[in-house]
Design a protein around this motif. Structure first.
Motif, mmCIF file in Angstrom:
data_model
loop_
_atom_site.group_PDB
_atom_site.id
_atom_site.type_symbol
_atom_site.label_atom_id
_atom_site.label_comp_id
_atom_site.label_asym_id
_atom_site.label_seq_id
_atom_site.Cartn_x
_atom_site.Cartn_y
_atom_site.Cartn_z
ATOM 1 N N HIS A 283 9.194 7.967 -6.194
ATOM 2 C CA HIS A 283 8.331 7.813 -7.376
ATOM 3 C C HIS A 283 8.765 8.758 -8.488
ATOM 4 N N CYS B 282 4.952 -1.253 -8.438
ATOM 5 C CA CYS B 282 3.821 -0.574 -7.781
ATOM 6 C C CYS B 282 4.092 0.915 -7.610
ATOM 7 N N ASN B 283 5.315 1.271 -7.268
ATOM 8 C CA ASN B 283 5.653 2.679 -7.119
ATOM 9 C C ASN B 283 5.593 3.395 -8.463
ATOM 10 N N PHE C 84 8.336 8.089 -0.342
ATOM 11 C CA PHE C 84 7.928 7.360 -1.530
ATOM 12 C C PHE C 84 7.558 8.294 -2.683
ATOM 13 N N GLU C 85 7.069 9.513 -2.390
ATOM 14 C CA GLU C 85 6.766 10.464 -3.465
ATOM 15 C C GLU C 85 8.049 10.886 -4.175
ATOM 16 N N SER D 2 1.989 4.046 -9.499
ATOM 17 C CA SER D 2 1.127 4.533 -8.414
ATOM 18 C C SER D 2 0.184 5.653 -8.840
ATOM 19 N N SER E 281 0.836 -1.201 0.000
ATOM 20 C CA SER E 281 0.000 0.000 0.000
ATOM 21 C C SER E 281 0.864 1.241 0.000
ATOM 22 N N LYS E 282 0.241 2.344 -0.388
ATOM 23 C CA LYS E 282 0.930 3.634 -0.380
ATOM 24 C C LYS E 282 1.339 4.004 1.040
ATOM 25 N N ASP E 283 0.481 3.656 2.015
ATOM 26 C CA ASP E 283 0.782 3.963 3.427
ATOM 27 C C ASP E 283 2.050 3.273 3.900
ATOM 28 N N TYR F 3 4.902 1.443 -0.376
ATOM 29 C CA TYR F 3 5.032 0.383 -1.373
ATOM 30 C C TYR F 3 6.110 -0.634 -1.006
#
Length: 452
Positions: free
Chosen positions: A239, A98-99, A235-236, A102, A72-74, A77
């Motif tokens: 990404h 997944c990332n 993660f942003e 996203s 999950s994003k939380d 990933y």
């Protein structure tokens, strides 16, 4: 389940390149092999799933070979395995795919992927062959880590085909024959494979798994090393950096399609031992750094002969189309052992012998068994066989499977049957692959039964 698709990717043999493939200034010749890694992927949507992806990856060919992840994003990933099991090749693949995707807003959130590997990737000892009308795979009683590998690039094939299968869930129109999608899959798979290994390798195995037989020059290592660490907090940032590296960066890599010339074939022989590539590479790197300029001279000599092999393959391919009478005579000379009567064959053979001589020199000076004496004896015996032009221990060398280049009419099993010199060799049912990534028919993996 809906959206069932299947994909496969080939193994590899690095015929010309050896340790030079690690340096972006040298080119190598990589042959893709008919042994393939396969992935069958199905997906569906589960309601009320707390915005989590549930991903099940399994290979029933091996004992206890199943992983169940929530992503999950939380969690940034980062795949969380239900039973605490770990497989870095699967996990970095899931994390990066997944990332990368996203931003996609519509995709199935429950994914099941079944992995299959052709028989040539592992020792078949204590295995049962399961087959149907289309496919045949060995099923092992042991865990995957306890079954010896043959050195055909199973981890690269796994990461490449798993990347493709996962990407197909996010990209419903994914076409693996498209250069655009091959580029995306290759770059994602290269990143995941390097991260899983904990180092940035040459990447020729992932490139061959994606594109097939190629003239290869490696990408710049800093393309991958510049990526930030992936974590819940950034993660942003990861990404955005990942999208930039995959989509817009100039990797300065060469992966030009190639093939062995018409009438030639690749023969692989497993010596049932295997080698620790990492240790061999460390010894050679140390030797190279401590023995300049002598070591550079050795590398340049190897490179000169690598390029001769690449050019001779192009010359022979051209001759097969422009001078069919001469080429027919040349192939007859190859099969009957009159190789010195043809300039192209004589040069081809001499180039391989020179490369081998230089790698034996590196072996002696570095302590790395690139061509151990037992392999030297075996290869020398092989090139005496009618129809065999040249031989080499591919890739990093050592005790992995040997590669021979021969006439397509050479029957290696009958030529060596009963001879003591070849008693430790298992000839593998392999040939050069026609292409890299392929989409397969998922129906072809149903109903595998014990072969009688």
């Amino acid at each position: 389940m809906k959206g069932v698709r299947a994909f496969s990717a080939p193994g590899k043999a690095l015929l010309a390149g050896g340790y030079l493939v690690l340096d972006p200034k040298y080119e190598s010749f990589v042959v893709a092999l008919s042994a393939r890694m396969h992935a069958v992927v199905s997906s569906t949507t589960v309601p009320d799933n707390d915005n989590k992806l549930i991903i099940n990856v399994k290979s029933s060919q091996f004992n206890n070979n199943e992983w169940n992840y929530s992503v999950s994003k939380d969690q940034g990933y980062d795949p969380i395995e239900r039973d605490g099991k770990s497989n870095p090749f699967i996990e970095f693949t899931i994390s990066n795919v997944c990332n990368y995707f996203s931003d996609n807003e519509s995709f199935d959130n429950k994914i099941t992927i079944e992995i299959f590997s052709d028989a040539e990737y592992h020792s078949k000892e204590n295995s049962l062959i399961m087959s149907n009308n289309y496919m045949s795979f060995p099923f092992h009683k042991k865990n995957i880590q306890d079954v010896p590998k043959t050195g055909l690039g199973s981890s690269a094939g796994l990461v490449t085909v798993l990347t493709t299968a996962l990407s197909s869930v996010f990209l419903k129109d994914l076409d693996v024959s498209s250069i655009k999608y091959q580029h995306t899959i290759h770059n994602l798979a290269q990143i995941a494979h390097c991260q899983a290994q904990g180092k940035i390798g040459s990447g020729f195995d992932v490139a061959a798994a994606t594109y097939g037989s190629i003239i290869y020059r490696r990408f710049l290592p800093e393309i991958i090393s510049q990526l930030p660490e992936l974590s819940v907090d950034n993660f942003e940032r990861y990404h955005n950096a990942l999208k930039d590296v995959v989509d817009t960066c100039n990797w300065k890599m060469i992966a030009s399609p190639t093939n062995l010339p018409k009438g030639f074939k690749l023969i692989m022989g497993d010596v049932n031992t295997g080698s620790e590539t990492v240790k061999l590479v460390q010894k050679v790197k140390k030797w190279y750094a401590n023995n300049q300029p002598h070591s550079l001279d050795v590398y340049n000599c190897i490179d000169e002969n690598n390029m001769k092999i690449i050019q001779l393959c192009k010359t022979l391919d051209s001759l097969s189309k422009t001078d069919t009478v001469y080429y027919s005579q040349l192939l007859e000379g190859l099969y009957n052992g009159y190789t010195d009567d043809f300039k192209e064959l004589k040069e081809f053979k001499h180039a391989f012998l020179t490369i081998r001589k230089n790698f034996r020199l590196i072996s002696k000076e570095s302590g790395a068994d690139i061509e151990p004496s037992i392999q030297t004896e075996l290869l020398d015996n092989c090139i005496q066989i009618k129809g065999v032009l040249a031989g080499v221990v591919p890739g990093a060398g050592g005790f992995d499977a040997i590669s021979l280049i021969a006439s397509e009419n050479t029957d290696i099993e009958s030529e060596t049957s009963g001879l003591t010199a070849f008693s430790n060799v298992s000839w593998m049912k392999l040939k050069q692959a026609e292409c890299g990534l392929m989409e397969e028919d998922p129906q072809h993996y149903i109903g595998l039964r014990a072969a009688h």
